[in-house]
Design a protein around this motif. Sequence first.
Motif, PDB file in Angstrom:
ATOM      1  N   ILE A 122       0.834  -1.205   0.000  1.00  0.00           N
ATOM      2  CA  ILE A 122       0.000   0.000   0.000  1.00  0.00           C
ATOM      3  C   ILE A 122       0.869   1.256   0.000  1.00  0.00           C
ATOM      4  CG2 ILE A 122      -1.642   1.353   1.362  1.00  0.00           C
ATOM      5  CD1 ILE A 122      -2.876  -1.296   2.279  1.00  0.00           C
ATOM      6  N   SER A 123       1.913   1.257   0.835  1.00  0.00           N
ATOM      7  CA  SER A 123       2.800   2.417   0.913  1.00  0.00           C
ATOM      8  C   SER A 123       3.515   2.652  -0.409  1.00  0.00           C
ATOM      9  CB  SER A 123       3.823   2.223   2.035  1.00  0.00           C
ATOM     10  OG  SER A 123       3.201   2.136   3.288  1.00  0.00           O
ATOM     11  N   SER A 124       3.954   1.567  -1.044  1.00  0.00           N
ATOM     12  CA  SER A 124       4.651   1.692  -2.326  1.00  0.00           C
ATOM     13  C   SER A 124       3.717   2.230  -3.405  1.00  0.00           C
ATOM     14  CB  SER A 124       5.220   0.341  -2.747  1.00  0.00           C
ATOM     15  OG  SER A 124       6.171  -0.133  -1.826  1.00  0.00           O
ATOM     16  N   LEU A 125       2.508   1.689  -3.463  1.00  0.00           N
ATOM     17  CA  LEU A 125       1.541   2.154  -4.462  1.00  0.00           C
ATOM     18  C   LEU A 125       1.169   3.619  -4.232  1.00  0.00           C
ATOM     19  CD1 LEU A 125      -0.758  -0.993  -4.630  1.00  0.00           C
ATOM     20  CD2 LEU A 125       0.827  -0.195  -6.402  1.00  0.00           C
ATOM     21  N   ARG A 126       1.066   3.983  -2.976  1.00  0.00           N
ATOM     22  CA  ARG A 126       0.779   5.377  -2.644  1.00  0.00           C
ATOM     23  C   ARG A 126       1.899   6.295  -3.110  1.00  0.00           C
ATOM     24  NH1 ARG A 126       0.298   7.493   3.582  1.00  0.00           N
ATOM     25  NH2 ARG A 126      -0.096   9.696   3.148  1.00  0.00           N
ATOM     26  N   LEU A 127       3.130   5.878  -2.869  1.00  0.00           N
ATOM     27  CA  LEU A 127       4.267   6.689  -3.284  1.00  0.00           C
ATOM     28  C   LEU A 127       4.395   6.722  -4.799  1.00  0.00           C
ATOM     29  CD1 LEU A 127       6.665   8.411  -2.527  1.00  0.00           C
ATOM     30  CD2 LEU A 127       7.994   6.332  -2.106  1.00  0.00           C
ATOM     31  N   ILE A 128       4.099   5.606  -5.457  1.00  0.00           N
ATOM     32  CA  ILE A 128       4.107   5.585  -6.923  1.00  0.00           C
ATOM     33  C   ILE A 128       3.092   6.586  -7.463  1.00  0.00           C
ATOM     34  CG2 ILE A 128       3.518   4.186  -8.946  1.00  0.00           C
ATOM     35  CD1 ILE A 128       4.673   1.763  -7.344  1.00  0.00           C
ATOM     36  N   THR A 132       4.504  10.153  -6.989  1.00  0.00           N
ATOM     37  CA  THR A 132       5.583  10.489  -7.920  1.00  0.00           C
ATOM     38  C   THR A 132       5.059  10.639  -9.355  1.00  0.00           C
ATOM     39  OG1 THR A 132       6.134   8.127  -8.123  1.00  0.00           O
ATOM     40  CG2 THR A 132       7.353   9.415  -6.508  1.00  0.00           C
ATOM     41  N   LEU A 133       4.095   9.797  -9.736  1.00  0.00           N
ATOM     42  CA  LEU A 133       3.517   9.919 -11.075  1.00  0.00           C
ATOM     43  C   LEU A 133       2.753  11.224 -11.235  1.00  0.00           C
ATOM     44  CD1 LEU A 133       2.228   6.287 -11.790  1.00  0.00           C
ATOM     45  CD2 LEU A 133       4.095   7.479 -12.958  1.00  0.00           C
ATOM     46  N   SER A 134       2.005  11.592 -10.201  1.00  0.00           N
ATOM     47  CA  SER A 134       1.220  12.825 -10.275  1.00  0.00           C
ATOM     48  C   SER A 134       2.112  14.057 -10.338  1.00  0.00           C
ATOM     49  CB  SER A 134       0.278  12.926  -9.079  1.00  0.00           C
ATOM     50  OG  SER A 134       1.003  13.048  -7.868  1.00  0.00           O
ATOM     51  N   SER A 135       3.332  13.913  -9.846  1.00  0.00           N
ATOM     52  CA  SER A 135       4.283  15.024  -9.906  1.00  0.00           C
ATOM     53  C   SER A 135       5.032  15.055 -11.228  1.00  0.00           C
ATOM     54  CB  SER A 135       5.286  14.923  -8.761  1.00  0.00           C
ATOM     55  OG  SER A 135       6.206  13.868  -8.995  1.00  0.00           O
ATOM     56  N   GLY A 136       4.861  14.005 -12.036  1.00  0.00           N
ATOM     57  CA  GLY A 136       5.528  13.937 -13.326  1.00  0.00           C
ATOM     58  C   GLY A 136       6.913  13.325 -13.304  1.00  0.00           C
ATOM     59  N   ASP A 137       7.294  12.769 -12.150  1.00  0.00           N
ATOM     60  CA  ASP A 137       8.641  12.181 -12.035  1.00  0.00           C
ATOM     61  C   ASP A 137       8.570  10.689 -12.371  1.00  0.00           C
ATOM     62  OD1 ASP A 137      11.227  11.402 -11.379  1.00  0.00           O
ATOM     63  OD2 ASP A 137      11.351  12.749  -9.655  1.00  0.00           O
ATOM     64  N   ILE A 138       8.572  10.388 -13.643  1.00  0.00           N
ATOM     65  CA  ILE A 138       8.438   9.009 -14.111  1.00  0.00           C
ATOM     66  C   ILE A 138       9.627   8.162 -13.688  1.00  0.00           C
ATOM     67  CG2 ILE A 138       8.075   7.545 -16.126  1.00  0.00           C
ATOM     68  CD1 ILE A 138       5.798   9.520 -15.559  1.00  0.00           C
ATOM     69  N   LYS A 139      10.814   8.762 -13.711  1.00  0.00           N
ATOM     70  CA  LYS A 139      12.025   8.020 -13.367  1.00  0.00           C
ATOM     71  C   LYS A 139      11.988   7.553 -11.914  1.00  0.00           C
ATOM     72  CE  LYS A 139      17.075   8.262 -13.647  1.00  0.00           C
ATOM     73  NZ  LYS A 139      18.245   9.112 -14.047  1.00  0.00           N
ATOM     74  N   PHE A 140      11.587   8.428 -11.011  1.00  0.00           N
ATOM     75  CA  PHE A 140      11.523   8.039  -9.600  1.00  0.00           C
ATOM     76  C   PHE A 140      10.427   6.995  -9.385  1.00  0.00           C
ATOM     77  CE2 PHE A 140      11.229   8.200  -5.073  1.00  0.00           C
ATOM     78  CZ  PHE A 140      12.457   8.650  -4.631  1.00  0.00           C
ATOM     79  N   SER A 141       9.333   7.129 -10.108  1.00  0.00           N
ATOM     80  CA  SER A 141       8.272   6.118 -10.036  1.00  0.00           C
ATOM     81  C   SER A 141       8.815   4.748 -10.411  1.00  0.00           C
ATOM     82  CB  SER A 141       7.122   6.481 -10.980  1.00  0.00           C
ATOM     83  OG  SER A 141       6.558   7.719 -10.654  1.00  0.00           O
ATOM     84  N   HIS A 162      11.822   3.647  -9.969  1.00  0.00           N
ATOM     85  CA  HIS A 162      12.612   3.112  -8.858  1.00  0.00           C
ATOM     86  C   HIS A 162      11.703   2.409  -7.838  1.00  0.00           C
ATOM     87  CE1 HIS A 162      16.231   4.937 -10.286  1.00  0.00           C
ATOM     88  NE2 HIS A 162      15.863   6.176 -10.022  1.00  0.00           N
ATOM     89  N   ILE A 163      10.580   3.011  -7.530  1.00  0.00           N
ATOM     90  CA  ILE A 163       9.674   2.437  -6.528  1.00  0.00           C
ATOM     91  C   ILE A 163       8.974   1.195  -7.069  1.00  0.00           C
ATOM     92  CG2 ILE A 163       7.782   2.915  -4.936  1.00  0.00           C
ATOM     93  CD1 ILE A 163      10.357   4.526  -4.472  1.00  0.00           C
ATOM     94  N   ILE A 164       8.604   1.222  -8.346  1.00  0.00           N
ATOM     95  CA  ILE A 164       7.990   0.042  -8.968  1.00  0.00           C
ATOM     96  C   ILE A 164       8.967  -1.132  -8.926  1.00  0.00           C
ATOM     97  CG2 ILE A 164       7.176  -0.926 -11.159  1.00  0.00           C
ATOM     98  CD1 ILE A 164       6.074   1.900 -11.806  1.00  0.00           C
ATOM     99  N   LYS A 165      10.227  -0.857  -9.246  1.00  0.00           N
ATOM    100  CA  LYS A 165      11.250  -1.904  -9.197  1.00  0.00           C
ATOM    101  C   LYS A 165      11.396  -2.453  -7.784  1.00  0.00           C
ATOM    102  CE  LYS A 165      16.184  -2.699 -10.085  1.00  0.00           C
ATOM    103  NZ  LYS A 165      17.468  -2.076 -10.531  1.00  0.00           N
ATOM    104  N   PHE A 166      11.447  -1.565  -6.790  1.00  0.00           N
ATOM    105  CA  PHE A 166      11.536  -1.998  -5.396  1.00  0.00           C
ATOM    106  C   PHE A 166      10.363  -2.895  -5.024  1.00  0.00           C
ATOM    107  CE2 PHE A 166       9.414  -0.940  -1.345  1.00  0.00           C
ATOM    108  CZ  PHE A 166      10.252  -1.617  -0.457  1.00  0.00           C
ATOM    109  N   LEU A 167       9.150  -2.499  -5.389  1.00  0.00           N
ATOM    110  CA  LEU A 167       7.960  -3.273  -5.026  1.00  0.00           C
ATOM    111  C   LEU A 167       7.972  -4.645  -5.683  1.00  0.00           C
ATOM    112  CD1 LEU A 167       5.232  -3.507  -3.638  1.00  0.00           C
ATOM    113  CD2 LEU A 167       4.199  -2.324  -5.598  1.00  0.00           C
ATOM    114  N   LEU A 168       8.353  -4.714  -6.949  1.00  0.00           N
ATOM    115  CA  LEU A 168       8.388  -5.995  -7.648  1.00  0.00           C
ATOM    116  C   LEU A 168       9.416  -6.936  -7.022  1.00  0.00           C
ATOM    117  CD1 LEU A 168       8.103  -4.834 -11.375  1.00  0.00           C
ATOM    118  CD2 LEU A 168       6.347  -5.977  -9.991  1.00  0.00           C
ATOM    119  N   ILE A 169      10.598  -6.409  -6.698  1.00  0.00           N
ATOM    120  CA  ILE A 169      11.631  -7.235  -6.060  1.00  0.00           C
ATOM    121  C   ILE A 169      11.154  -7.719  -4.699  1.00  0.00           C
ATOM    122  CG2 ILE A 169      13.954  -7.191  -5.052  1.00  0.00           C
ATOM    123  CD1 ILE A 169      14.756  -5.283  -7.318  1.00  0.00           C
TER     124      ILE A 169
END
Length: 270
Positions: free
Chosen positions: A224-230, A233-242, A244-251
């Motif tokens: 939930i925390s990861s999806l919230r942060l994703i 970051t997406l709403s801010s337009g920072d696709i690159k940082f998003s 990083h978090i998607i990769k963390f969640l998948l791992i």
Amino acid sequence: MVRNIAIGFVIYNPGNGLLSRIQMALELGYDIYIYDNSPQEESVRKFCDEKGKIKYLTGGKNLGLGLGVSSVCAQAYFENNSGLVFFDQDTIFNKDTLECIENYFCDHSELELTHSAVVFNSKKSKEKNEQNCFKDVPLAINSGSLFYLKNLKKLNWHNEKYFVDCVDYEFCFRSKRGGLRIGEYSCTPGFDHVTEQGDKKYKIFGKYYSMRAYSYSRILDASISSLRLIGTTLSSGDIKFSGHIIKFLLIYIIFQASVRFLNSVDEKKA
């Protein structure tokens, strides 16, 4: 001896090893700040009362890591500390670790102008070339992080709305948005993030990995925390940082599924 940095912990039912590390730090002259999320467990509270030199804080119940880190950092800042190194309760460190961090803080004062934190670890503990030890990174964990408290105040500290997972990564994101960087110094002696964590080593395709099965409630919180942060970051337009978090969640999910599968195989063998 007057020290240039303070030390902070956020604890929840800690093991006995923590007290010996706090005692060592006290004897070396460091100011200690503790936020206790399990005050009903009296050992640390009594230890702090006996020593009398430790700044002990609590909200009376488990209010999470975000609030805890914010509290120790803010308290240290308003007591005129400019830097605080934060350790998880199960991170092992020694005198050499603290000396390395404090010396780096003193020798590289320019980082206070550009960075919100530098995370120290032992990934390259055998590296001889000092120039290879430091780099900027997009993400860093809390434990081992030296926080520049003036810059944390500018960022309004850590986000207490994150309970445990992604407290650190959300802070990294806001640091970036605030024009501040995160550094990593990988040649620190004496670090041990494994021994007191209860991880088990698993051999997968010829390589060993340290893993443990978290509770389903912890996995849910992390997801939930990861999806919230994703989403943030997406709403801010920072696709690159998003990314990083998607990769963390998948791992994270892959590792949790793997360790449960391997544990079930071991149980069948037994």
